[in-house]
Scaffold this active site. Structure first.
Site, PDB file in Angstrom:
ATOM      1  N   GLY A 237     -21.041  39.337  -9.068  1.00 43.32           N
ATOM      2  CA  GLY A 237     -20.574  38.298  -7.938  1.00 43.32           C
ATOM      3  C   GLY A 237     -19.820  38.938  -6.861  1.00 43.32           C
ATOM      4  CG  HIS A 238     -21.380  41.550  -4.349  1.00 40.51           C
ATOM      5  ND1 HIS A 238     -22.374  42.318  -3.809  1.00 40.51           N
ATOM      6  CD2 HIS A 238     -20.805  41.855  -5.064  1.00 40.51           C
ATOM      7  CE1 HIS A 238     -22.629  43.163  -4.521  1.00 40.51           C
ATOM      8  NE2 HIS A 238     -21.513  43.276  -5.514  1.00 40.51           N
TER       9      HIS A 238
ATOM     10  CD  GLN B 190     -23.265  44.836 -12.671  1.00 39.27           C
ATOM     11  OE1 GLN B 190     -24.008  45.453 -12.153  1.00 39.27           O
ATOM     12  NE2 GLN B 190     -23.277  43.474 -12.384  1.00 39.27           N
TER      13      GLN B 190
ATOM     14  CE  LYS C 288     -19.816  46.422  -6.406  1.00 35.17           C
ATOM     15  NZ  LYS C 288     -18.727  46.191  -7.069  1.00 35.17           N
TER      16      LYS C 288
ATOM     17  CG  ASP D 114     -14.668  42.050 -10.687  1.00 31.15           C
ATOM     18  OD1 ASP D 114     -15.410  41.388 -10.214  1.00 31.15           O
ATOM     19  OD2 ASP D 114     -14.417  42.530 -11.837  1.00 31.15           O
TER      20      ASP D 114
END
Length: 445
Positions: free
Chosen positions: A42-43, A225, A18, A15
Site C-alpha cells: 500500500g503506497h 514492503q 516509499k 510503511d
C-alpha cells in the site's frame, strides 16, 4: 556514467513512505516499475488536496508523461488491478496502454489463492499476520510451475492445460479442507472475464524496458514492503513471500544483474511494524499512542494499527548491507517534534552477551534485548521544513547520528506527506538529469 536506474526500497518492515519518494522521483523519470509483491503493498501519495492509495499501480501513473510498468516479479490480481485503474481514473488520472504496461509473464493471483491464504491463517497455531490476499499461495504456484500467467490468456489453445495443472493441486487441498472442488471450464471462463479489462495493457515488458534503458531513459524501480520482510534476510518466518531488496529488480523485470545504478533506501525516523513478529524496540503506553497518532500509523491496505517503537539502527545497518543501499531517504522526522528525548537502538544483548547483529533464529529473536543511546529531543518544528539548515539543531544532530550508526548518508529528508515537504541533501537523479540535459543540448547543436 549517470545514475540512470534508481531503485527505491524500504529498509525496515515496510510503511516507510516509499510511495511519496517514488512519486517525487517519478516527476523527473521516464519510467516507474514495480518489480515484486502484489496488492498487499500500500503506497500513499498526497498531491495537493488529493490522497491516492495505490496497491499494484506504480506511483508513476500519477504523471501523464511517465510510463508505468508492472514487472514479471509481481503477482497480479486482475480484479484488484481493474478496480484500482477505475479508482484512479475516477480521480481524474488518465490511464491507457500507452502509459501502463503489464508483463505478459507476470503470474495471475486468483480468488482461489485468497481462499487458501485465509484458510491457512485461520488454521495456523502461530499466525504470520498476512493480508489474506493470496500473495503467498500465488508465489507458491509460480515456483511450482503451475501458475497461470497473463500471456496464457492470449493462447487459448493451451489455457486448459494450465488450468488443469493448477487445479490438480488446489482441488486436492480443497478436498482435504472440506471445501468444494473447482470446475476447470468454469475457472477458464472466470479467467477470461477477469483478464479482459487487463489484456489491453499486457505485453513484453522486459524487452520494452531494455529498449528504453538503451535509449537513455531514466527508470525508477519502486519496491514494496521492506528489507526486514524479505523472505531470505528478514525476520523469518514473519516475512512476506518475495525478495524485497534491490537485488530482486533484475529478476523481477528481466533486466538482469546490471539493472540498478543507485539504491535509495527509505527509512522512517522511528520504527513501525504491522502484524506478528519480533520487534525489539517496540513501545507501549502513552508514548506509543502519541507516535501512532501523530504518524497516522494505520495500514494503507489492512486498516490495522501499526506497532511503533524507537529507531533500530542495528536492523537498518543490516538492511543497508544486504540490500546494497547507497543513500537513505529519511521520512516522518516531523512525528518526533516535541519529544523531550529520543532513543536509538545501537546494539543488542542476547542471554547477557553483547550482539551487533539481529539473530536469524526465531528463539533467539524472541530473547534479544535492545541497547539504547539517548539523545535530546527538540521543541521546534520540522514539519514542512524544506532546507536542512532550517531544521532545529537537535533534529540535525539526530539525523547525523543515524547516518553514523547505519553507515549510510541521508540524501533526502521528508518533513510531511505533501510532495513539496522534502529536503534534498543530495539528489540521486542529479547526474542522470544533467546527462540527459547535456545529451539534449548536443542533439540540438
Amino acid at each position: 556514467m549517470p545514475h540512470q536506474k534508481i531503485a527505491i526500497v524500504g529498509t525496515q518492515w515496510g510503511d516507510e513512505g516509499k510511495g511519496k519518494l517514488s512519486d517525487w522521483i517519478a516527476e523527473r523519470a521516464d519510467v516507474v516499475v514495480r518489480f515484486q509483491g502484489g496488492h498487499n503493498a500500500g503506497h500513499t501519495v498526497v498531491v495537493g488536496e488529493t490522497t491516492y492509495k495505490l496497491n499494484l499501480l506504480p506511483s508513476g501513473v500519477l504523471r501523464s508523461d511517465t510510463l508505468s510498468v508492472i514487472g514479471n516479479g509481481v503477482v497480479v490480481d486482475p480484479l484488484a488491478l481493474a478496480r484500482e485503474i477505475e479508482s484512479v481514473r475516477a480521480a481524474g488520472v488518465e490511464i491507457s496502454p500507452e502509459t501502463l504496461l503489464v508483463a505478459d509473464n507476470a503470474p495471475m493471483l486468483l480468488p482461489l489463492h485468497a481462499d487458501l491464504d485465509g484458510l491457512r491463517e485461520d488454521g495456523e497455531a502461530s499466525h504470520i499476520g498476512t493480508t489474506r490476499r493470496g500473495i503467498g499461495p500465488a508465489y507458491e504456484d509460480k515456483v511450482a510451475r503451475r501458475a497461470v500467467r497473463f500471456g496464457d490468456l492470449q493462447a487459448p489453445d493451451t489455457l486448459g492445460e494450465r488450468v488443469e495443472r493448477l487445479l490438480v493441486h488446489h482441488n486436492m487441498l480443497r478436498r482435504g479442507s472440506g471445501r468444494p472442488e473447482l470446475d476447470g471450464d468454469a475457472l477458464i471462463a472466470e479467467l477470461r472475464r477477469m483478464g479482459e479489462p487487463i489484456l489491453p495493457f499486457v505485453g513484453d515488458a522486459a524487452t520494452r524496458l531494455y529498449e528504453l534503458v538503451e535509449r537513455g531513459a531514466i527508470v525508477v524501480f519502486e519496491g514494496a514492503q521492506g528489507a526486514m520482510l524479505d523472505t531470505d534476510h528478514g525476520t523469518y518466518p514473519y516475512v512476506t513471500s518475495s525478495n524485497t531488496t534491490a537485488a530482486q529488480v533484475g529478476v523481477g523485470t528481466g533486466l538482469g544483474a546490471h539493472a540498478v545504478d543507485h539504491v535509495l533506501g527509505v527509512t522512517k525516523a522511528y520504527s513501525t511494524r504491522v502484524g506478528a513478529g519480533p520487534f525489539p524496540t517496540e513501545l507501549d503506553g502513552a508514548l506509543a499512542d502519541h507516535l501512532a497518532t501523530r504518524g497516522h500509523e494505520v495500514g494503507t491496505n489492512t486498516g490495522r494499527n501499526r506497532r511503533v517503537g524507537w529507531f533500530d539502527a542495528v536492523m537498518v545497518r543490516q538492511a543497508v548491507r544486504f540490500g546494497g543501499v547507497d543513500s537513505l531517504a529519511l521520512t516522518k522526522i516531523d512525528v518526533l517534534d516535541g519529544l523531550d528525548e529520543l532513543k536509538i537502538c545501537t546494539g543488542y544483548r542476547l542471554d547477557g552477551e553483547a550482539r551487533a547483529t539481529f539473530p536469524s533464529g526465531v528463539a533467539q529473536q524472541a530473547r534479544v534485548e535492545p541497547v539504547y543511546e539517548t539523545m535530546p529531543g527538540w521543541s521546534g518544528t520540522t514539519a514542512g521544513v524544506r532546507a536542512r539548515a532550517d531544521l532545529p539543531s537537535a533534529a540535525a544532530r539526530y539525523i547525523e547520528r543515524l547516518e553514523e550508526l547505519v553507515g549510510c548518508p541521508v540524501a533526502v529528508i521528508s518533513t510531511g506527506p505533501d510532495r513539496d515537504d522534502t529536503i534534498i541533501v543530495h539528489d540521486p537523479l542529479a547526474r542522470a538529469l544533467q546527462f540527459a540535459s547535456e545529451t539534449a543540448d548536443d542533439r540540438e547543436e
